[in-house]
Design a protein around this motif. Structure first.
Motif, short mmCIF file in Angstrom:
data_model
loop_
_atom_site.label_atom_id
_atom_site.label_comp_id
_atom_site.label_asym_id
_atom_site.label_seq_id
_atom_site.Cartn_x
_atom_site.Cartn_y
_atom_site.Cartn_z
N ASP A 83 0.82 -1.21 0.00
CA ASP A 83 0.00 0.00 0.00
C ASP A 83 0.86 1.26 0.00
O ASP A 83 0.42 2.31 -0.50
N SER A 84 2.07 1.16 0.55
CA SER A 84 2.92 2.35 0.67
C SER A 84 3.35 2.91 -0.67
O SER A 84 3.78 4.06 -0.76
N VAL A 85 3.25 2.14 -1.75
CA VAL A 85 3.65 2.66 -3.07
C VAL A 85 2.44 3.15 -3.86
O VAL A 85 2.61 3.86 -4.87
N LYS A 86 1.25 2.81 -3.44
CA LYS A 86 0.05 3.24 -4.17
C LYS A 86 -0.07 4.75 -4.09
O LYS A 86 0.07 5.35 -3.04
N GLY A 87 -0.32 5.35 -5.23
CA GLY A 87 -0.41 6.80 -5.31
C GLY A 87 0.93 7.47 -5.51
O GLY A 87 0.98 8.67 -5.83
N ARG A 88 2.02 6.74 -5.33
CA ARG A 88 3.36 7.30 -5.56
C ARG A 88 4.03 6.70 -6.80
O ARG A 88 4.78 7.37 -7.48
N PHE A 89 3.80 5.43 -7.06
CA PHE A 89 4.41 4.74 -8.19
C PHE A 89 3.39 4.58 -9.31
O PHE A 89 2.22 4.30 -9.06
N ILE A 90 3.85 4.71 -10.54
CA ILE A 90 2.98 4.52 -11.70
C ILE A 90 3.70 3.64 -12.71
O ILE A 90 4.80 3.98 -13.16
N ILE A 91 3.07 2.53 -13.06
CA ILE A 91 3.63 1.65 -14.08
C ILE A 91 2.97 1.96 -15.41
O ILE A 91 1.76 2.22 -15.48
N SER A 92 3.77 1.94 -16.47
CA SER A 92 3.23 2.17 -17.81
C SER A 92 4.05 1.36 -18.81
O SER A 92 5.11 0.81 -18.45
N ARG A 93 3.58 1.28 -20.03
CA ARG A 93 4.30 0.53 -21.04
C ARG A 93 4.10 1.15 -22.40
O ARG A 93 3.12 1.87 -22.65
N ASP A 94 5.04 0.84 -23.29
CA ASP A 94 4.96 1.27 -24.67
C ASP A 94 5.30 0.06 -25.52
O ASP A 94 6.48 -0.27 -25.71
N ASN A 95 4.28 -0.60 -26.02
CA ASN A 95 4.51 -1.83 -26.77
C ASN A 95 5.21 -1.56 -28.11
O ASN A 95 5.85 -2.45 -28.66
N ALA A 96 5.10 -0.35 -28.60
CA ALA A 96 5.76 -0.03 -29.88
C ALA A 96 7.28 -0.13 -29.78
O ALA A 96 7.96 -0.39 -30.78
N VAL A 97 7.80 0.10 -28.58
CA VAL A 97 9.26 0.04 -28.38
C VAL A 97 9.66 -1.05 -27.39
O VAL A 97 10.80 -1.09 -26.94
N ASN A 98 8.70 -1.95 -27.08
CA ASN A 98 9.01 -3.07 -26.18
C ASN A 98 9.54 -2.60 -24.84
O ASN A 98 10.59 -3.09 -24.36
N ALA A 99 8.86 -1.64 -24.24
CA ALA A 99 9.36 -1.07 -23.00
C ALA A 99 8.28 -0.99 -21.93
O ALA A 99 7.08 -0.89 -22.23
N VAL A 100 8.74 -1.03 -20.70
CA VAL A 100 7.86 -0.81 -19.54
C VAL A 100 8.60 0.16 -18.62
O VAL A 100 9.83 0.19 -18.58
N TYR A 101 7.83 0.97 -17.91
CA TYR A 101 8.40 2.02 -17.08
C TYR A 101 7.81 1.96 -15.67
O TYR A 101 6.69 1.47 -15.47
N LEU A 102 8.56 2.51 -14.73
CA LEU A 102 8.04 2.69 -13.38
C LEU A 102 8.41 4.10 -12.94
O LEU A 102 9.59 4.39 -12.69
N GLN A 103 7.42 4.97 -12.88
CA GLN A 103 7.61 6.32 -12.38
C GLN A 103 7.44 6.29 -10.88
O GLN A 103 6.39 5.86 -10.38
N MET A 104 8.47 6.72 -10.16
CA MET A 104 8.45 6.68 -8.71
C MET A 104 8.56 8.11 -8.18
O MET A 104 9.56 8.79 -8.44
N ASN A 105 7.55 8.53 -7.47
CA ASN A 105 7.49 9.88 -6.93
C ASN A 105 7.49 9.85 -5.41
O ASN A 105 7.20 8.82 -4.80
N SER A 106 7.81 11.00 -4.83
CA SER A 106 7.81 11.13 -3.36
C SER A 106 8.57 9.96 -2.73
O SER A 106 8.08 9.32 -1.80
N LEU A 107 9.74 9.72 -3.23
CA LEU A 107 10.51 8.57 -2.77
C LEU A 107 10.90 8.69 -1.31
O LEU A 107 11.15 9.79 -0.79
N LYS A 108 10.94 7.52 -0.66
CA LYS A 108 11.27 7.43 0.76
C LYS A 108 12.49 6.54 0.93
O LYS A 108 12.75 5.67 0.08
N PRO A 109 13.23 6.70 2.01
CA PRO A 109 14.40 5.83 2.24
C PRO A 109 14.05 4.35 2.20
O PRO A 109 14.86 3.53 1.74
N GLU A 110 12.85 3.99 2.63
CA GLU A 110 12.46 2.58 2.62
C GLU A 110 12.19 2.04 1.21
O GLU A 110 11.96 0.83 1.05
N ASP A 111 12.21 2.91 0.21
CA ASP A 111 12.10 2.45 -1.17
C ASP A 111 13.46 2.00 -1.73
O ASP A 111 13.53 1.48 -2.85
#
Length: 121
Positions: free
Chosen positions: A63-91
């Motif tokens: 639950d601690s990553v919900k609302g802070r992390f966003i997963i997305s993908r771009d199948n055209a370039v065979n890629a997946v991403y993880l946007q991580m915001n408001s990072l904490k030391p426990e990440d």
């Protein structure tokens, strides 16, 4: 041969952001669900996020990553991403990209080598 290569890790201060990228080669990633796992110090590798073949659905854990992390993908370039915001030391940990035939699999078939994320306080 299938290969998943992560990038975008690094050192960031608490409250900062990082965007992890994962490029897939050897197979079309559009046929697979994609995900991210992480291994924090002293812990076992754990599920973080997953995304369906066409960009949905998405799920996150813990639950601690919900609302802070966003997963997305771009199948055209065979890629997946993880946007991580408001990072904490426990990440802090090694983040792994995964590819699986089952959405949200806890034991994906394919894994990357991992990228280190360090969040300083």
């Amino acid at each position: 041969q299938v290969a998943l290569v992560e990038s975008g890790g690094g050192l960031v201060q608490a409250g900062g952001s990082l965007r992890l990228s994962c490029l897939v080669s050897g197979r079309s990633s559009s046929s697979f669900a994609m995900g991210w796992f992480r291994q924090t110090p002293g812990q076992e590798r754990a599920f973080v996020a997953a995304i369906g073949r066409r960009g949905s659905p998405t799920i996150y854990s813990p639950d601690s990553v919900k609302g802070r992390f966003i997963i997305s993908r771009d199948n055209a370039v065979n890629a997946v991403y993880l946007q991580m915001n408001s990072l904490k030391p426990e990440d802090t940990g090694v983040y792994y990209c995964t590819m699986s035939t089952t959405f949200g699999a806890r034991e994906p078939e394919y894994w990357g080598q991992g990228t280190q994320v360090t969040v300083s306080s």
